[in-house]
Scaffold this motif. Structure first.
Motif, PDB file in Angstrom:
ATOM      1  N   GLU A 107       2.351  -3.398  13.041  1.00 34.05           N
ATOM      2  CA  GLU A 107       1.137  -4.260  13.751  1.00 34.05           C
ATOM      3  C   GLU A 107      -0.130  -3.860  13.198  1.00 34.05           C
ATOM      4  O   GLU A 107      -0.857  -4.897  13.144  1.00 34.05           O
ATOM      5  CB  GLU A 107       1.641  -3.937  15.252  1.00 34.05           C
ATOM      6  N   ARG A 108      -0.385  -2.740  13.125  1.00 34.73           N
ATOM      7  CA  ARG A 108      -1.707  -2.199  12.699  1.00 34.73           C
ATOM      8  C   ARG A 108      -1.652  -1.334  11.334  1.00 34.73           C
ATOM      9  O   ARG A 108      -0.632  -0.732  11.191  1.00 34.73           O
ATOM     10  CB  ARG A 108      -2.554  -1.597  13.812  1.00 34.73           C
ATOM     11  N   GLY A 109      -2.647  -1.207  10.591  1.00 28.30           N
ATOM     12  CA  GLY A 109      -2.797  -0.356   9.634  1.00 28.30           C
ATOM     13  C   GLY A 109      -2.011  -0.568   8.174  1.00 28.30           C
ATOM     14  O   GLY A 109      -2.165   0.161   7.499  1.00 28.30           O
ATOM     15  N   SER A 110      -1.527  -1.880   7.966  1.00 22.97           N
ATOM     16  CA  SER A 110      -0.737  -2.255   6.838  1.00 22.97           C
ATOM     17  C   SER A 110      -1.539  -2.934   5.947  1.00 22.97           C
ATOM     18  O   SER A 110      -1.311  -2.744   4.749  1.00 22.97           O
ATOM     19  CB  SER A 110       0.463  -2.967   7.255  1.00 22.97           C
ATOM     20  N   PHE A 111      -2.686  -3.592   6.441  1.00 22.25           N
ATOM     21  CA  PHE A 111      -3.489  -4.230   5.457  1.00 22.25           C
ATOM     22  C   PHE A 111      -4.069  -3.188   4.599  1.00 22.25           C
ATOM     23  O   PHE A 111      -4.706  -2.294   4.765  1.00 22.25           O
ATOM     24  CB  PHE A 111      -4.573  -5.087   6.335  1.00 22.25           C
ATOM     25  N   LEU A 112      -3.967  -3.760   3.163  1.00 25.67           N
ATOM     26  CA  LEU A 112      -4.615  -2.871   2.066  1.00 25.67           C
ATOM     27  C   LEU A 112      -3.964  -1.501   1.866  1.00 25.67           C
ATOM     28  O   LEU A 112      -4.162  -0.769   0.998  1.00 25.67           O
ATOM     29  CB  LEU A 112      -6.149  -2.636   2.208  1.00 25.67           C
ATOM     30  N   GLU A 113      -2.943  -1.132   2.898  1.00 26.52           N
ATOM     31  CA  GLU A 113      -2.669   0.119   2.695  1.00 26.52           C
ATOM     32  C   GLU A 113      -1.582   0.493   1.261  1.00 26.52           C
ATOM     33  O   GLU A 113      -1.784   1.253   0.735  1.00 26.52           O
ATOM     34  CB  GLU A 113      -1.659   0.357   4.017  1.00 26.52           C
ATOM     35  N   ILE A 114      -0.958  -0.546   0.810  1.00 29.86           N
ATOM     36  CA  ILE A 114      -0.387  -0.532  -0.398  1.00 29.86           C
ATOM     37  C   ILE A 114      -0.955  -0.379  -1.667  1.00 29.86           C
ATOM     38  O   ILE A 114      -1.167   0.598  -2.557  1.00 29.86           O
ATOM     39  CB  ILE A 114       0.727  -1.909  -0.615  1.00 29.86           C
ATOM     40  N   GLU A 115      -2.268  -1.073  -1.647  1.00 31.67           N
ATOM     41  CA  GLU A 115      -3.219  -1.072  -2.751  1.00 31.67           C
ATOM     42  C   GLU A 115      -3.966   0.082  -2.959  1.00 31.67           C
ATOM     43  O   GLU A 115      -4.190   0.646  -3.854  1.00 31.67           O
ATOM     44  CB  GLU A 115      -4.371  -2.419  -2.606  1.00 31.67           C
TER      45      GLU A 115
END
Length: 371
Positions: free
Chosen positions: A293-301
């Protein structure tokens, strides 16, 4: 609306204007990928989708790039395309058709919350409450004044506005066994001669990073966003890459300097470390990871840039406050406090069941006169 009015053509043709793109594993059906594209800023609850457009999702498998490269992933040549078109407005019920990568079709009625299902794909379309979380006025003040202008609390600009949403839920088995995919959404003209009008991967690339001209000493008078919209997200043409780099180098340096220090050192060519990553403008989603739900955006990059394994599904979830993540990285590279815009959640959060977005506001606010 992280991408609304992102260029003269979008302003001239609001029905084709993409406001946001989301991609995330289904929270209710493991093994499914949810794709969402929102269009038509300030949609009315009775608005229908255009019969003159193709609403397209493009997905490509990604592989790890060269260690130390500013772009940590390489998009393959194999592509999975989901195209949706709609019948002319004016009939009792508007019908949509989604064509899958294998050529199968899924038919559905606009505004039917159950959607249509076939060939491992489920589709919904219709007006929805805009889920985007951002104090847009404070962000624009920051650009115009050169001073961080966020307050706590902040406010969502014209909260309660609607958008036209298209939701495509896909069985991940249809994506060729890929673990990691890049996702972009497009609107294109429908006809013998197809023209890409808009394309969106990550939020606020065009409006917060490419739109400001005053910091760019190379192309100060050039409106780049229509040129950028016409580009292939997975393969930029050579003609305007120098202009895009100059604009991003200048604007990313502006954001980095807002806290009075430099956290992103330029390379030997004067390029900002994030410029190439921004130009690889697609959401990155790990199909093997569960919904976050939270904290996944840009985490991989960001994990890849640090040489670490990523921990989340990446992509962009409807309830993820991505703007705080984005501004924190732009301003202090995650080396300082979180840069908050004072808005942490939508007034009508998305659900965890299909079609995910909240029903439209029956009495939305009127758009400003200049839009």
């Amino acid at each position: 609306m992280s991408d609304h009015i992102s260029g003269p053509r979008a302003l001239a043709e609001p029905i084709a204007d993409i406001t946001d793109v989301y991609a995330f594993p289904s929270p209710e059906r493991p093994g499914r990928l949810v794709l969402v594209v929102n269009t038509l800023p300030f949609a009315k609850p009775t608005d229908l989708l255009s019969d003159g457009l193709i609403y397209r999702f493009r997905l490509r498998p990604l592989t790890a790039g060269t260690p130390g490269d500013p772009v940590p992933f390489v998009a393959g040549t194999e592509e999975f395309v989901f195209d949706c078109v709609f019948s002319p407005p004016g009939r009792a019920e508007q019908e949509g058709t989604c064509t899958t990568p294998s050529g199968g079709t899924v038919t559905f009625l606009v505004n039917d919350e159950h959607g249509g299902s076939a060939h491992g794909v489920r589709v919904f379309a219709g007006p929805r409450w805009d889920p985007f979380i951002m104090d847009a006025r404070a962000a624009l003040r920051t650009i115009s004044t050169g001073t961080l202008s966020f307050t706590d609390p902040g406010s969502i600009f014209l909260d309660g506005k609607n958008v036209l949403s298209l939701v495509v839920e896909v069985d991940s088995a249809l994506l060729g066994g890929a673990d990691l995919v890049g996702v972009v959404a497009e609107t294109l003209t429908l006809g013998k001669f197809t023209v890409r009008i808009e394309r969106v991967g990550r939020p606020e690339v065009k409006n917060m990073m490419l739109a400001p001209k005053q910091f760019d000493q190379v192309n100060r008078d050039l409106e780049l966003r229509d040129l950028y919209n016409m580009e292939d997200a997975f393969h930029l043409g050579p003609s305007y890459q120098g202009a895009y780099r100059a604009r991003l180098n200048a604007n990313l340096a502006f954001w980095d300097g807002l806290d009075g220090r430099t956290d992103w050192e330029t390379d030997g060519n004067g390029d900002h470390p994030l410029t190439k990553l921004v130009l690889a403008d697609f959401l990155v989603v790990d199909l093997t990871k569960p919904y976050a739900e939270r904290g996944s955006f840009l985490e991989i990059e960001l994990a890849a840039l640090d040489g670490k394994p990523h921990e989340t599904c990446g992509g962009r979830a409807l309830n993820d406050d991505v703007i705080d993540t984005l501004f924190t990285q732009l301003v202090n590279a995650g080396n300082g406090p979180v840069i908050r815009d004072g808005v942490d959640h939508a007034s009508r959060p998305a659900a965890r069941t299909f079609p995910y977005l909240s029903p439209p506001n029956p009495d939305p606010p009127e758009p400003p006169e200049h839009v």
